[in-house]
Scaffold this motif. Structure first.
Motif, PDB file in Angstrom:
ATOM      1  N   MET A 101      -6.816  -6.706  30.554  1.00  0.00           N
ATOM      2  CA  MET A 101      -6.106  -6.646  29.293  1.00  0.00           C
ATOM      3  C   MET A 101      -7.118  -6.733  28.145  1.00  0.00           C
ATOM      4  N   ALA A 102      -7.024  -5.834  27.221  1.00  0.00           N
ATOM      5  CA  ALA A 102      -7.966  -5.798  26.102  1.00  0.00           C
ATOM      6  C   ALA A 102      -7.446  -6.625  24.934  1.00  0.00           C
ATOM      7  N   VAL A 103      -8.365  -7.116  24.147  1.00  0.00           N
ATOM      8  CA  VAL A 103      -8.010  -7.879  22.948  1.00  0.00           C
ATOM      9  C   VAL A 103      -7.414  -6.916  21.923  1.00  0.00           C
ATOM     10  N   ASP A 104      -6.305  -7.307  21.335  1.00  0.00           N
ATOM     11  CA  ASP A 104      -5.650  -6.508  20.298  1.00  0.00           C
ATOM     12  C   ASP A 104      -6.364  -6.784  18.966  1.00  0.00           C
ATOM     13  N   THR A 105      -7.504  -6.146  18.793  1.00  0.00           N
ATOM     14  CA  THR A 105      -8.331  -6.420  17.613  1.00  0.00           C
ATOM     15  C   THR A 105      -7.646  -6.016  16.317  1.00  0.00           C
ATOM     16  N   GLN A 106      -6.849  -4.975  16.363  1.00  0.00           N
ATOM     17  CA  GLN A 106      -6.191  -4.510  15.145  1.00  0.00           C
ATOM     18  C   GLN A 106      -5.225  -5.567  14.609  1.00  0.00           C
ATOM     19  N   ASN A 107      -4.369  -6.102  15.464  1.00  0.00           N
ATOM     20  CA  ASN A 107      -3.423  -7.121  15.001  1.00  0.00           C
ATOM     21  C   ASN A 107      -4.104  -8.449  14.704  1.00  0.00           C
ATOM     22  N   LEU A 108      -5.153  -8.777  15.458  1.00  0.00           N
ATOM     23  CA  LEU A 108      -5.921  -9.984  15.163  1.00  0.00           C
ATOM     24  C   LEU A 108      -6.524  -9.886  13.765  1.00  0.00           C
ATOM     25  N   GLU A 109      -7.121  -8.765  13.464  1.00  0.00           N
ATOM     26  CA  GLU A 109      -7.729  -8.581  12.147  1.00  0.00           C
ATOM     27  C   GLU A 109      -6.688  -8.647  11.032  1.00  0.00           C
ATOM     28  N   ILE A 110      -5.535  -8.045  11.252  1.00  0.00           N
ATOM     29  CA  ILE A 110      -4.458  -8.084  10.259  1.00  0.00           C
ATOM     30  C   ILE A 110      -4.031  -9.533  10.004  1.00  0.00           C
ATOM     31  N   GLU A 111      -3.858 -10.304  11.082  1.00  0.00           N
ATOM     32  CA  GLU A 111      -3.439 -11.694  10.931  1.00  0.00           C
ATOM     33  C   GLU A 111      -4.510 -12.534  10.227  1.00  0.00           C
ATOM     34  N   LEU A 112      -5.764 -12.328  10.600  1.00  0.00           N
ATOM     35  CA  LEU A 112      -6.849 -13.092   9.980  1.00  0.00           C
ATOM     36  C   LEU A 112      -7.025 -12.751   8.508  1.00  0.00           C
ATOM     37  N   ASN A 113      -6.747 -11.518   8.137  1.00  0.00           N
ATOM     38  CA  ASN A 113      -6.888 -11.113   6.734  1.00  0.00           C
ATOM     39  C   ASN A 113      -5.941 -11.870   5.811  1.00  0.00           C
ATOM     40  N   ASN A 114      -4.923 -12.534   6.375  1.00  0.00           N
ATOM     41  CA  ASN A 114      -4.048 -13.382   5.567  1.00  0.00           C
ATOM     42  C   ASN A 114      -4.754 -14.661   5.119  1.00  0.00           C
ATOM     43  N   TYR A 115      -5.878 -14.984   5.753  1.00  0.00           N
ATOM     44  CA  TYR A 115      -6.575 -16.246   5.503  1.00  0.00           C
ATOM     45  C   TYR A 115      -8.015 -16.063   5.029  1.00  0.00           C
ATOM     46  N   GLY A 116      -8.448 -14.838   4.855  1.00  0.00           N
ATOM     47  CA  GLY A 116      -9.808 -14.559   4.406  1.00  0.00           C
ATOM     48  C   GLY A 116     -10.122 -13.090   4.623  1.00  0.00           C
ATOM     49  N   ASN A 117     -11.375 -12.725   4.377  1.00  0.00           N
ATOM     50  CA  ASN A 117     -11.811 -11.341   4.556  1.00  0.00           C
ATOM     51  C   ASN A 117     -12.558 -11.207   5.879  1.00  0.00           C
ATOM     52  N   VAL A 118     -12.032 -10.378   6.764  1.00  0.00           N
ATOM     53  CA  VAL A 118     -12.655 -10.180   8.066  1.00  0.00           C
ATOM     54  C   VAL A 118     -13.834  -9.228   7.910  1.00  0.00           C
ATOM     55  N   ILE A 119     -14.996  -9.681   8.336  1.00  0.00           N
ATOM     56  CA  ILE A 119     -16.197  -8.856   8.299  1.00  0.00           C
ATOM     57  C   ILE A 119     -16.380  -8.165   9.639  1.00  0.00           C
TER      58      ILE A 119
END
Length: 75
Positions: A1-19
């Motif tokens: 199973m692969a990490v859902d990087t797209q949704n992880l990044e979307i969720e993290l962007n609510n709390y800061g800027n994902v680099i």
């Protein structure tokens, strides 16, 4: 199973800027977030929910130069 990087990044962007939010290589996953508007525990909990199935060990977590850096590796 692969990490859902797209949704992880979307969720993290609510709390800061994902680099960076991606597999570093087949054995590690790296996340770097700057300008956090929450605590480190909240960010770690969010990331854990996405990556622990594939990358079970949090090898490094640090807040440096205003950036939270997390490195997960496979067990």
């Amino acid at each position: 199973m692969a990490v859902d990087t797209q949704n992880l990044e979307i969720e993290l962007n609510n709390y800061g800027n994902v680099i960076v939010c991606d597999e570093n290589n087949i054995k590690s996953f790296i996340v770097v977030v700057e300008n956090l508007i929450t605590d480190v525990t909240t960010i770690k909990t969010i990331i854990d929910g996405y990556v622990l199935n594939d990358f079970q060990i949090l090898k490094d977590i640090r807040l440096s130069d205003g950036k939270l850096k997390c490195l997960y590796i496979k067990s």
